[in-house]
Design a protein around this motif. Structure first.
Motif, PDB file in Angstrom:
ATOM      1  N   VAL A 251       0.883  -1.142   0.030  1.00 19.91           N
ATOM      2  CA  VAL A 251       0.021   0.002  -0.065  1.00 19.91           C
ATOM      3  C   VAL A 251       0.957   1.033  -0.044  1.00 19.91           C
ATOM      4  CG1 VAL A 251      -1.856   1.356   1.342  1.00 19.91           C
ATOM      5  CG2 VAL A 251      -1.938  -1.145   1.089  1.00 19.91           C
ATOM      6  N   LYS A 252       2.019   1.080   0.947  1.00 18.63           N
ATOM      7  CA  LYS A 252       3.122   2.392   0.849  1.00 18.63           C
ATOM      8  C   LYS A 252       3.499   2.638  -0.497  1.00 18.63           C
ATOM      9  CE  LYS A 252       6.916   2.076   3.274  1.00 18.63           C
ATOM     10  NZ  LYS A 252       7.720   1.921   4.431  1.00 18.63           N
ATOM     11  N   PHE A 253       3.911   1.619  -1.347  1.00 17.03           N
ATOM     12  CA  PHE A 253       4.645   1.978  -2.400  1.00 17.03           C
ATOM     13  C   PHE A 253       3.727   2.066  -3.888  1.00 17.03           C
ATOM     14  CE2 PHE A 253       7.945   0.379   0.313  1.00 17.03           C
ATOM     15  CZ  PHE A 253       8.562   1.535   0.384  1.00 17.03           C
ATOM     16  N   THR A 254       2.271   2.016  -3.520  1.00 14.64           N
ATOM     17  CA  THR A 254       1.379   2.202  -4.817  1.00 14.64           C
ATOM     18  C   THR A 254       0.480   3.451  -4.562  1.00 14.64           C
ATOM     19  OG1 THR A 254       1.287  -0.361  -4.581  1.00 14.64           O
ATOM     20  CG2 THR A 254      -0.599   0.701  -5.684  1.00 14.64           C
ATOM     21  N   GLU A 279       0.606  -8.777  -4.041  1.00 13.97           N
ATOM     22  CA  GLU A 279       0.962  -8.199  -5.427  1.00 13.97           C
ATOM     23  C   GLU A 279       0.417  -6.795  -5.479  1.00 13.97           C
ATOM     24  OE1 GLU A 279      -0.257  -9.226 -10.027  1.00 13.97           O
ATOM     25  OE2 GLU A 279      -0.777 -10.600  -8.384  1.00 13.97           O
ATOM     26  N   ASP A 280       1.160  -5.612  -5.929  1.00 14.45           N
ATOM     27  CA  ASP A 280       0.669  -4.370  -6.258  1.00 14.45           C
ATOM     28  C   ASP A 280       1.108  -3.858  -7.464  1.00 14.45           C
ATOM     29  OD1 ASP A 280       3.087  -2.756  -6.286  1.00 14.45           O
ATOM     30  OD2 ASP A 280       3.539  -3.735  -4.307  1.00 14.45           O
ATOM     31  N   THR A 281       0.382  -2.561  -7.834  1.00 17.47           N
ATOM     32  CA  THR A 281       0.696  -1.978  -8.958  1.00 17.47           C
ATOM     33  C   THR A 281       1.351  -0.704  -8.852  1.00 17.47           C
ATOM     34  OG1 THR A 281      -1.697  -0.840  -8.631  1.00 17.47           O
ATOM     35  CG2 THR A 281      -1.414  -2.950 -10.337  1.00 17.47           C
ATOM     36  N   GLY A 282       2.328  -0.926  -7.913  1.00 16.23           N
ATOM     37  CA  GLY A 282       2.889   0.451  -7.505  1.00 16.23           C
ATOM     38  C   GLY A 282       4.074   0.787  -8.103  1.00 16.23           C
ATOM     39  N   VAL A 283       5.093   1.628  -7.561  1.00 16.64           N
ATOM     40  CA  VAL A 283       6.413   2.068  -8.179  1.00 16.64           C
ATOM     41  C   VAL A 283       7.417   0.924  -8.584  1.00 16.64           C
ATOM     42  CG1 VAL A 283       6.270   4.109  -6.798  1.00 16.64           C
ATOM     43  CG2 VAL A 283       7.400   2.316  -5.768  1.00 16.64           C
ATOM     44  N   GLY A 284       7.151  -0.353  -8.128  1.00 17.11           N
ATOM     45  CA  GLY A 284       8.134  -1.390  -8.447  1.00 17.11           C
ATOM     46  C   GLY A 284       9.597  -1.073  -7.887  1.00 17.11           C
ATOM     47  N   THR A 292      19.066  -6.520  -2.796  1.00 18.90           N
ATOM     48  CA  THR A 292      19.520  -5.872  -1.582  1.00 18.90           C
ATOM     49  C   THR A 292      18.419  -5.629  -0.791  1.00 18.90           C
ATOM     50  OG1 THR A 292      19.649  -3.714  -2.812  1.00 18.90           O
ATOM     51  CG2 THR A 292      21.708  -4.875  -2.629  1.00 18.90           C
ATOM     52  N   ILE A 293      17.259  -5.509  -1.188  1.00 18.11           N
ATOM     53  CA  ILE A 293      16.051  -4.839  -0.221  1.00 18.11           C
ATOM     54  C   ILE A 293      15.783  -5.850   0.782  1.00 18.11           C
ATOM     55  CG2 ILE A 293      14.806  -3.682  -2.280  1.00 18.11           C
ATOM     56  CD1 ILE A 293      12.797  -6.279  -2.326  1.00 18.11           C
ATOM     57  N   PHE A 294      16.101  -7.183   1.063  1.00 21.48           N
ATOM     58  CA  PHE A 294      16.150  -7.994   2.113  1.00 21.48           C
ATOM     59  C   PHE A 294      17.245  -7.567   3.051  1.00 21.48           C
ATOM     60  CE2 PHE A 294      14.028 -10.291  -1.367  1.00 21.48           C
ATOM     61  CZ  PHE A 294      12.508 -10.412  -0.658  1.00 21.48           C
ATOM     62  N   GLN A 299      17.110   0.268   1.666  1.00 17.96           N
ATOM     63  CA  GLN A 299      15.929   0.742   0.782  1.00 17.96           C
ATOM     64  C   GLN A 299      16.232   0.719  -0.762  1.00 17.96           C
ATOM     65  OE1 GLN A 299      15.013   4.393   2.983  1.00 17.96           O
ATOM     66  NE2 GLN A 299      13.453   3.267   3.984  1.00 17.96           N
ATOM     67  N   ALA A 300      15.434   0.554  -1.581  1.00 19.78           N
ATOM     68  CA  ALA A 300      15.628   0.229  -2.921  1.00 19.78           C
ATOM     69  C   ALA A 300      16.066   1.701  -3.602  1.00 19.78           C
ATOM     70  CB  ALA A 300      14.524  -0.112  -3.824  1.00 19.78           C
ATOM     71  N   ASP A 301      15.618   2.602  -3.164  1.00 18.12           N
ATOM     72  CA  ASP A 301      15.783   3.963  -3.669  1.00 18.12           C
ATOM     73  C   ASP A 301      16.368   5.017  -2.545  1.00 18.12           C
ATOM     74  OD1 ASP A 301      15.633   6.558  -4.720  1.00 18.12           O
ATOM     75  OD2 ASP A 301      13.858   6.243  -5.740  1.00 18.12           O
ATOM     76  N   GLY A 309       8.946   7.030   4.007  1.00 17.59           N
ATOM     77  CA  GLY A 309       9.156   6.731   5.606  1.00 17.59           C
ATOM     78  C   GLY A 309       9.897   5.331   5.704  1.00 17.59           C
ATOM     79  N   GLY A 310       9.887   5.025   6.704  1.00 18.42           N
ATOM     80  CA  GLY A 310      10.409   3.228   6.825  1.00 18.42           C
ATOM     81  C   GLY A 310      11.934   3.429   7.324  1.00 18.42           C
ATOM     82  N   THR A 311      12.166   2.398   7.534  1.00 16.88           N
ATOM     83  CA  THR A 311      13.569   2.065   8.174  1.00 16.88           C
ATOM     84  C   THR A 311      14.570   1.243   7.415  1.00 16.88           C
ATOM     85  OG1 THR A 311      12.869   0.353   9.728  1.00 16.88           O
ATOM     86  CG2 THR A 311      13.125   2.500  10.756  1.00 16.88           C
ATOM     87  N   GLY A 312      13.966   0.459   6.505  1.00 22.40           N
ATOM     88  CA  GLY A 312      14.750  -0.490   5.652  1.00 22.40           C
ATOM     89  C   GLY A 312      14.709  -1.922   6.501  1.00 22.40           C
ATOM     90  N   LEU A 313      14.066  -1.816   7.688  1.00 26.20           N
ATOM     91  CA  LEU A 313      14.138  -2.988   8.698  1.00 26.20           C
ATOM     92  C   LEU A 313      13.178  -4.256   8.185  1.00 26.20           C
ATOM     93  CD1 LEU A 313      14.860  -1.893  12.177  1.00 26.20           C
ATOM     94  CD2 LEU A 313      16.138  -3.499  10.789  1.00 26.20           C
ATOM     95  N   GLY A 314      12.026  -3.818   7.811  1.00 22.32           N
ATOM     96  CA  GLY A 314      10.812  -4.648   7.714  1.00 22.32           C
ATOM     97  C   GLY A 314      10.915  -6.083   6.906  1.00 22.32           C
TER      98      GLY A 314
END
Ligand code: ADP
Length: 624
Positions: A251-254, A279-284, A292-294, A299-301, A309-314
């Protein structure tokens, strides 16, 4: 000998001959000695010198100053010895220097390691304290906001309270992420194995996000295959966390379009493999960032945290949780074209576990059992009781362990929600006392503690608690827990109430008589000792089953079996053997069922021993 021939006499002169022979022999001897001195001795000295070098002794050999080749050879040999010994000393010096440096480095490393360990312990301690200090007021804050929102508010006020709630929730999410990450790093994250309803859980997760998505104009879909079970065994708290992380990100990235959760399941011998795709239709995510996102704090960008927002920990936490569930996480995405995260988790089959009959209606439509809330903090009491009331559960409140025990004596409870730190008698002690009583041995006790670190969970489980909820108690988690435990209590009558006569007696009296018949007091003492330690061992078995650690399961079950054998508790012994056997072939579902039976057998054994102590007549048969 011709010289010895006397020509004048025409005969051989003996004396002349003898003299000549003596002269020749003398000359020969002189030449021989000379040769020995000149050649053989130096050669021998060479040989000795070489042998000494071979043995590591670098001593020069004696050299005759004869100025011939032998003397030259000897001097060369000695020069070589000198050089060798010089270079050997050099090597030794270097070696000593090197050893000295290694010693210094090792000492420095040890000091650094001790400091790092101390720092890490201090960090964990600090986190535990901070979490305690933060979670307690957060618990009150969130609970009160919840209650406030339940009341009559003007539209503007409602908006303000909701904003406050959102902020508090973000803060809590961040706090939880940091704590979860620390727990995983410290190897202190343990998975629960309790019955729950995967269908309901997935639907709830989607529903919980629908409002937020709607506000962004995004449609949220939930497509559950018919094969997704309504009952399974696993850690609903952590599975919810996995799904929430993925849905929140989606939801955050869409910005527009939709988010879809699709799930299917496949039943195997060992359990159920649940596959969840978000699945989402967001920024991808650009291809080069997929790997590396795991990683934690990634964070990807670079602009992501500024925008979303976010910490990159999720995802780092999600991936670890999925792995702990024996599953995998994969991602498919292209920049600008949305993303699909697919996870698999392995769940236990609910099977015969009556507790997991998830499709049943909630207890409030069924029943009579109430929840005992043991909590000294007034704010927390109000929050928990408000939640229970809101969801239609009956409850009683106790302020400490002593009050809890008194309440249990008087009422019929299906679940105890137990705070850990309390005055008079803390939750751990209260639970230990609860477990000492046969009639409460299976009463579910769920710990609620603001301590999120330093082995708290283990301490709770070891004291005999069944599960653990971290404060501030999340409403959905608390209700999920209350719901599943109360259902378990209603669906599964306490083994105590089963007619005793039908089952084989817990102790093989004949065997016991053969072994320790002449020392009944000793046998009884051993039985009591065994029963004292048994709950702890059962907890260890449960922990090992939760970790899917078959080695530990075999070990622990082996110990129970041997101890049971000593007191002729044949039924307990049998259960323990079965646990070990099921663990040996990796049949964890069977292990779970066997642990349940082991607990029942222990209760029967405890009743029997208690009966013996009070002189109750034995129901054992000799042929047992
Ligand atoms: P956070 O969301 O807190 O930044 P995560 O670990 O959850 O951290 O995600 C790491 C990164 O992966 C995000 O910052 C984002 O760049 C990327 N990401 C995760 N999920 C999605 C998604 N559904 N769509 C696009 N990018 C995503």
């Amino acid at each position: 000998m011709a010289l010895a021939h006397d020509a004048a006499m025409g005969r051989f002169d003996f004396w002349k001959g003898a003299l000549l022979t003596a002269v020749v022999a003398g000359v020969g001897l002189i030449i021989g000695r000379f040769t020995v001195r000149l050649l053989v001795r130096p050669l021998e000295q060479f040989r000795e010198g070489l042998a000494a070098v071979r043995e590591g002794r670098l001593t020069p050999i004696p050299v005759n100053r004869t100025s011939d080749e032998m003397a030259f050879l000897g001097e060369s040999f000695n020069r070589m010895i000198e050089q060798l010994s010089a270079s050997q000393q050099e090597v030794r010096r270097h070696q000593e220097l090197l050893e000295q440096r290694i010693r210094e480095r090792t000492e420095a490393l040890e000091v650094a390691m001790k400091r790092a360990l101390a720092a890490s312990e201090a960090k964990s301690e600090f986190l535990a304290n901070v979490s305690h200090e933060l979670r307690t007021p957060m618990s009150g804050l969130l609970g009160m906001l919840d209650i406030l929102l339940d009341g009559d508010l003007r539209a503007e006020q409602r908006d303000q309270v909701e904003t406050a709630q959102n902020c508090a929730n973000s803060l809590l999410a961040l706090l939880n992420d940091i704590l979860d990450h620390s727990k995983i790093e410290a190897g202190k994250m343990i998975l629960e194995q309790i019955p729950f309803d995967p269908r309901g859980l997935l639907e709830e997760c989607v529903k919980a996000l629908a409002g937020q998505a709607r506000k962004k104009g995004i449609e949220v879909r939930c497509e559950l295959g018919d094969d997704v079970p309504a009952s399974a065994v696993g850690d609903p708290l952590r599975i919810r966390q996995i799904v929430n992380n993925l849905l929140n990100n989606a939801v955050k990235f869409t910005e527009r379009g939709w988010v879809r959760l699709a799930a299917s399941a496949q039943a195997g011998d060992d359990g159920v493999t649940l596959t969840i795709a978000v699945e989402d239709t967001g920024v991808g995510i650009p291809e080069e960032k997929l790997g590396t996102i795991f990683e934690k704090f990634t964070q990807a960008d670079g602009s992501t945290s500024r925008r979303y927002g976010g910490t990159g920990l999720g995802l780092a936490i999600t991936q670890r949780l999925v792995t702990m569930h024996g599953g995998r996480i994969e991602v498919e995405s292209e920049a600008g074209r949305g993303a699909t995260f697919r996870v698999t988790v392995l769940l236990g089959k609910a099977g015969s576990t009556a507790a997991a009959q998830g499709a049943e209606p909630r207890l409030r439509s069924q029943g009579s059992l109430q929840v005992l809330v043991v909590e000294d903090n007034l704010v927390n009491q109000r929050v928990i009781t408000a939640l229970l009331k809101k969801n239609g559960y009956a409850f009683t409140v106790a302020c400490n362990g002593v009050e809890a025990l008194a309440a249990l004596e008087q009422g019929e409870f299906g679940l105890v929600l137990m705070d850990v730190q309390m005055p008079v008698m803390d939750g751990l002690e209260a639970t230990r006392r609860i477990r000492q009583r046969a009639r409460w041995r299976h009463l579910p006790v769920v710990a609620m503690t603001a301590h999120a670190m330093t082995g708290d969970r283990d301490r709770c489980l070891q004291s005999g608690m069944n599960a653990y909820l971290a404060k501030p108690v999340n409403a959905a988690q608390l209700m999920g827990m209350v719901d599943s435990y109360l259902r378990m209590s209603t669906a599964q009558p306490l083994p105590l109430r089963e007619p005793k006569a039908k089952a084989p007696t817990p102790i093989n009296e004949k065997l016991a008589a053969q072994r320790l018949g002449s020392h009944p007091a000793l046998l009884q003492g051993m039985q009591q000792l065994f029963l004292e330690f048994a709950p702890e061992q059962v907890q260890r078995l449960k922990l090992a089953a939760g970790r899917r650690d078959t080695g530990a399961l075999e070990r622990e079950a082996g110990q129970v079996r041997t101890a049971a054998e000593h007191i002729s508790a044949t039924q307990v012994e049998k259960c323990a053997s079965e646990i070990a056997a099921a663990a040996a072939v990796g049949r964890l579902e069977q292990v779970q069922a066997d642990i349940g039976r082991l607990e029942q057998e222990l209760t029967r054994l405890s009743d029997r021993v208690a009966g013996q102590a009070t002189g109750e007549p034995s129901t054992a048969t000799a042929g047992d």
